[in-house]
Design a protein around this motif. Structure first.
Motif, PDB file in Angstrom:
ATOM      1  N   SER A  15       0.635   4.147   1.220  1.00 25.08           N
ATOM      2  CA  SER A  15       0.699   4.938   2.451  1.00 25.08           C
ATOM      3  C   SER A  15       1.269   4.160   3.632  1.00 25.08           C
ATOM      4  O   SER A  15       1.365   4.690   4.741  1.00 25.08           O
ATOM      5  CB  SER A  15      -0.705   5.457   2.815  1.00 25.08           C
ATOM      6  N   ILE A  16       1.644   2.889   3.410  1.00 26.74           N
ATOM      7  CA  ILE A  16       2.264   2.081   4.475  1.00 26.74           C
ATOM      8  C   ILE A  16       3.739   1.919   4.138  1.00 26.74           C
ATOM      9  O   ILE A  16       4.093   1.239   3.174  1.00 26.74           O
ATOM     10  CB  ILE A  16       1.577   0.705   4.613  1.00 26.74           C
TER      11      ILE A  16
ATOM     12  N   ASN B  97      -3.701  11.257   4.940  1.00 24.17           N
ATOM     13  CA  ASN B  97      -4.766  10.253   4.849  1.00 24.17           C
ATOM     14  C   ASN B  97      -4.579   9.100   5.839  1.00 24.17           C
ATOM     15  O   ASN B  97      -4.794   7.932   5.512  1.00 24.17           O
ATOM     16  CB  ASN B  97      -4.855   9.690   3.428  1.00 24.17           C
ATOM     17  N   ALA B  98      -4.165   9.440   7.068  1.00 24.10           N
ATOM     18  CA  ALA B  98      -3.884   8.404   8.073  1.00 24.10           C
ATOM     19  C   ALA B  98      -5.127   7.570   8.380  1.00 24.10           C
ATOM     20  O   ALA B  98      -5.050   6.338   8.483  1.00 24.10           O
ATOM     21  CB  ALA B  98      -3.347   9.045   9.353  1.00 24.10           C
TER      22      ALA B  98
ATOM     23  N   ILE C 100       3.070   4.499   8.966  1.00 28.73           N
ATOM     24  CA  ILE C 100       2.231   4.997   7.871  1.00 28.73           C
ATOM     25  C   ILE C 100       2.550   6.460   7.583  1.00 28.73           C
ATOM     26  O   ILE C 100       3.099   7.174   8.431  1.00 28.73           O
ATOM     27  CB  ILE C 100       0.730   4.838   8.200  1.00 28.73           C
ATOM     28  N   LYS C 101       2.191   6.899   6.405  1.00 24.79           N
ATOM     29  CA  LYS C 101       2.386   8.300   6.023  1.00 24.79           C
ATOM     30  C   LYS C 101       1.339   9.163   6.728  1.00 24.79           C
ATOM     31  O   LYS C 101       0.206   8.728   6.953  1.00 24.79           O
ATOM     32  CB  LYS C 101       2.277   8.451   4.506  1.00 24.79           C
TER      33      LYS C 101
ATOM     34  N   HIS D  42       0.849  -1.194   0.000  1.00 23.03           N
ATOM     35  CA  HIS D  42       0.000   0.000   0.000  1.00 23.03           C
ATOM     36  C   HIS D  42       0.886   1.245   0.000  1.00 23.03           C
ATOM     37  O   HIS D  42       1.853   1.336   0.773  1.00 23.03           O
ATOM     38  CB  HIS D  42      -0.903  -0.003   1.233  1.00 23.03           C
TER      39      HIS D  42
ATOM     40  N   GLU E 246      -7.734   6.979   6.481  1.00 25.15           N
ATOM     41  CA  GLU E 246      -8.052   6.103   5.352  1.00 25.15           C
ATOM     42  C   GLU E 246      -7.123   4.897   5.318  1.00 25.15           C
ATOM     43  O   GLU E 246      -7.547   3.772   5.017  1.00 25.15           O
ATOM     44  CB  GLU E 246      -7.957   6.879   4.033  1.00 25.15           C
ATOM     45  N   THR E 247      -5.843   5.125   5.676  1.00 29.09           N
ATOM     46  CA  THR E 247      -4.879   4.019   5.700  1.00 29.09           C
ATOM     47  C   THR E 247      -5.241   3.016   6.780  1.00 29.09           C
ATOM     48  O   THR E 247      -5.202   1.799   6.557  1.00 29.09           O
ATOM     49  CB  THR E 247      -3.451   4.563   5.949  1.00 29.09           C
TER      50      THR E 247
ATOM     51  N   PHE F 120      -8.084   0.950   5.679  1.00 27.03           N
ATOM     52  CA  PHE F 120      -7.645  -0.082   4.731  1.00 27.03           C
ATOM     53  C   PHE F 120      -7.071  -1.284   5.480  1.00 27.03           C
ATOM     54  O   PHE F 120      -7.373  -2.440   5.156  1.00 27.03           O
ATOM     55  CB  PHE F 120      -6.589   0.505   3.779  1.00 27.03           C
TER      56      PHE F 120
END
Length: 785
Positions: free
Chosen positions: A471-472, A618-619, A614-615, A469, A621-622, A625
């Motif tokens: 953002s991970i 959009n934490a 994670i980034k 992903h 949303e991550t 997911f």
């Protein structure tokens, strides 16, 4: 009068809240009819660390060899959470306790259906709380119903009702699938023993340690070829029996059980501060009463002239003040009822004011205090001489002025202590919150696993998929999680040095993800096959214990545990890590070695947390997911619980933040009460000196000169109180700071700034009244001279 009532109201309200809190904390295990005969078995290790866990064999040995011990209860240290099958449906349930059949011999819950004996008759029998039974079966009887989980089928034989607060408060109780086995060095479960009534605790502790000596110390020392004294110094364990009723507040171990450890230190601090609050309210009350007594001097003179006795006068004026105390107590009840919801939210409690036994006690205390503060000024009033007071000479009483000054000085002393203490607490908590922790947990999310099966395999699968992903950044893991996690420790030997050492299983990328610094050597790397076999890392603390800090790389150490593949001997140090905190700043950094999960296969049983870097964009949303993937591929039926690492670690110093907030609130209240008292006292004192002011003005004194004459006595008292305050506040706050392993040096600034602040407040409060006094009408006060 209003100032007096307000001060006592605040004092009584503070005392009542603290006693309600203390009563709630002390209520744990009081409803257990066996509490005086039950003890938890804890162990003091060679490094003085106290372990709350026990091994699986000592309980039976204690019962067999010590006549005073008539029963034991071995269980998991914490209740489990499971997805259970009821009526063909899968339901997630918490607080399932697994242990021996003797549960109800130790926890005397009321049995509402079935019996405690029927629970003991089979390992497939299950006891369920009345509340949980209603949730699952409604109004139907739960007896005979079947519940399935952990590849076992259970029949409900017992329904119990939990009243009050207890060490264990499970919703379901089951027995071990088979009798637990193990050895004396495997500390994995919780052990209670039950003793005969009126058994001597000192003698019991001696006997359990004799059993330990015979089964562990003596044979192991012989096996290792060393003296008993040398073995005890290196590996010695002392067994300690801890009374069940003391565990919540006074346990010597770090673990007080599933319901948590009460903050005894905070209770003592709160109780001490509430007593100081009462004292300053009483001092304020007495001081103002004595000062205002001169306003009633002629009334006393007239009543004495008319034949009223000293005793009658004392009773009359004391009764007036007791009535004020009664009003203050009633107002304090209203105050507590209003602020209790906020207090409960602040302390995470559910305390109710409807504790009539405690209310009666506090009411009696309030009346005794009112009598005390009432009789002092009443006796002072009754001693006035009729001739003197009718001439208007009472205000010149040296004894009255001296008593008033002593009281005022005590007020300044207490106010100064609160003020300087608040500043020192602020410095310490600020230091804790800004100290370099040795790791960086920004944007690291932890997710707890629940199911017992194949946790590490599921982690490897999730790591492979989720890292794709965008953002991970990283998926990683370790066993001894920052902020509190699953821990293992053992004695580790280097040459002739043995150190109790914590073992932390990690993935290859864990330390880099947390930005834990490397001091010497290298991190564990996937490209080295030996890094999953014999190669390990150690922290600075362990290196110092082994005296190899300057040259640790390549040294070989022997761990006290192993498995069929790896015997734990000749582990090779390939890197030394900078110390970092895991348990909070009130705990010292422990000697720790780190190895890969595959080094000891059994370590994977301690896998409970996946960690994701994670980034920041959009934490949420991550995390959503990850949750969707979790429910589809990792754990079905279990809740998804994610938390940020930094917030999790912040809980370790939450209680000290609470102390800071509490001290700040009380300091504000104390200073406010003191200023109210000072203002009223200054008003009465200056009122008595208005004729003197008029004379000085007539003789040509300036405004500044007159103000100084009116203020100087207050300033002198402030200065003397500040000097006395310094050693007292220094000693008490030094004692508080000694609770911290990592702490500030005692700052000088609080002891400098406190007298300055008190002096400024005196200038403002008394100065305003003094300045107003310089503007009086001279004719009004001199027309009869």
């Amino acid at each position: 009068m209003l100032v007096n009532i307000f001060g006592l109201t605040v004092g009584f309200a503070g005392l009542l809240i603290v006693l309600l809190y203390l009563n709630d904390e002390e209520s744990y295990n009081t409803n257990n009819s066996n509490s005086n005969e039950i003890y938890r078995v804890v162990h003091k290790m060679s490094d003085n660390d106290i372990w709350a866990s026990s091994n699986n064999v000592e309980g039976l040995k204690f019962k067999e060899e010590i006549p005073e011990i008539n029963n034991f209860y071995l269980s998991r240290s914490w209740p489990n959470s499971k997805v259970v099958r009821v009526k063909g449906k899968d339901i997630y349930l918490q607080d399932i306790l697994v242990g021996n059949p003797s549960f109800f011999d130790f926890f005397s819950f009321e049995i509402v259906e079935g019996s405690a004996q029927s629970f003991k008759e089979s390992r497939s029998n299950l006891a369920i709380s009345e509340e949980q039974a209603i949730d699952l079966f409604g109004k139907e009887s739960a007896i005979g119903k079947t519940i399935e989980f952990s590849d076992r089928s259970f029949i409900i034989t017992t329904v119990y009702k939990i009243t009050g607060k207890h060490y264990f408060m499970p919703k379901m109780v089951v027995q071990f699938k088979k009798e637990p086995s193990g050895h004396w060095g495997s500390f994995s479960n919780n052990l209670f023993v039950k003793v005969n009534k009126e058994s001597d605790l000192k003698l019991l502790n001696k006997k359990v340690n004799e059993v330990w000596f015979k089964n562990v110390t003596e044979p192991q020392a012989k096996k290792d070829g060393i003296s008993i004294e040398e073995f005890f110094e290196k590996h010695g364990t002392t067994v300690i029996l801890e009374p069940l009723k003391d565990i919540r507040l006074k346990t010597i171990a770090s673990d007080a059980g599933p319901e948590g450890k009460g903050n005894y230190e905070l209770i003592i601090i709160m109780l001490s501060l509430s007593i100081l609050l009462i004292i300053i309210s009483c001092v304020n009350f007495i001081n103002l009463s004595i000062a205002s007594a001169t306003q009633r001097a002629k009334e006393v003179g007239v009543k004495k002239t008319l034949g009223l006795s000293k005793i009658s006068l004392t009773q009359q004026y004391a009764l007036e003040i007791v009535l004020q105390g009664l009003i203050a107590f009633i107002l304090s009840l209203i105050t507590v009822e209003l602020i209790l919801p906020s207090f409960n939210d602040f302390m995470k409690k559910e305390i109710s004011i409807l504790n009539f036994e405690l209310l009666i006690k506090v009411g009696c205390i309030a009346m005794l205090i009112s009598l005390l503060v009432g009789f002092i000024p009443a006796i002072y009033l009754s001693k006035f001489k009729s001739v003197e007071v009718l001439k208007g000479n009472v205000s010149r009483s040296k004894q009255g002025i001296f008593a008033r000054n002593i009281m005022l000085g005590l007020q300044f002393l207490i106010s100064g202590f609160f003020l300087s203490g608040s500043i020192i607490i602020f410095y310490q908590v600020d230091y804790m919150m800004n100290k370099d922790l040795g790791f960086e947990g920004d944007q690291v999310v932890l997710v707890n696993m629940n199911a017992n099966n194949d946790r590490y395999k599921k982690y490897l699968l999730a790591k492979k998929e989720l890292v794709k992903h965008p953002s991970i950044d990283v998926v990683t893991s370790n066993s001894y999680t920052i902020g509190g996690g699953s821990s293992n420790s053992t004695n580790v030997d280097y040459k002739d040095i043995s150190v109790q050492t914590y073992a932390n299983a990690i993935d290859f990328n864990y330390l880099q993800t947390m930005n834990v610094k490397l001091v010497k050597g290298r991190y564990l790397q996937e490209s080295f096959a030996s890094d999953t076999l014999k190669n390990i890392l150690i922290n600075e603390t362990l290196a110092k214990k082994f005296n190899i800090y300057d040259d640790p790389i390549g040294k070989k150490i022997d761990a006290g545990f192993g498995d069929e593949v790896n015997d734990g001997k000749n582990l090779i140090i390939v890197g030394m890590l900078k110390d970092y905190h895991t348990n909070g700043l009130d705990s010292e950094i422990l000697p720790t070695m780190m190895m890969h999960w595959n080094t000891f296969d059994w370590m994977k049983q301690n896998f409970w947390w996946m960690q994701f870097k994670i980034k920041p964009d959009n934490a949420q949303e991550t995390i959503k997911f990850i949750e969707n993937y979790w429910h589809a591929n990792i754990e079905q039926g279990y809740p998804f619980r994610a938390q940020f690492l930094n917030k999790r670690f912040a809980r370790t110093y939450k209680k000290y933040q609470n102390q800071k907030t509490l001290f700040l609130i009380l300091t504000s209240v104390v200073i406010f009460i003191s200023l109210l008292g000072l203002f009223a006292l200054a008003t009465l004192t200056i009122q008595q000196r208005l004729k003197e002011v008029a004379i000085r003005k007539t003789l040509g004194a300036s405004v500044q000169e007159i103000m100084f004459q009116l203020i100087k006595n207050f300033l002198k008292i402030t200065l003397i109180a500040s000097i006395i305050l310094i050693p007292i506040a220094y000693y008490l706050m030094q004692t508080w700071l000694d609770n911290f392993i990592y702490r500030i040096d005692m700052p000088i600034l609080p002891f400098v700034i406190t007298p300055i602040i008190l002096t400024i407040l005196v200038f403002i409060v008394v100065g305003l009244k003094a300045f107003k006094a310089t503007k009086i009408d001279l004719i009004k006060y001199l027309k009869f001279e």
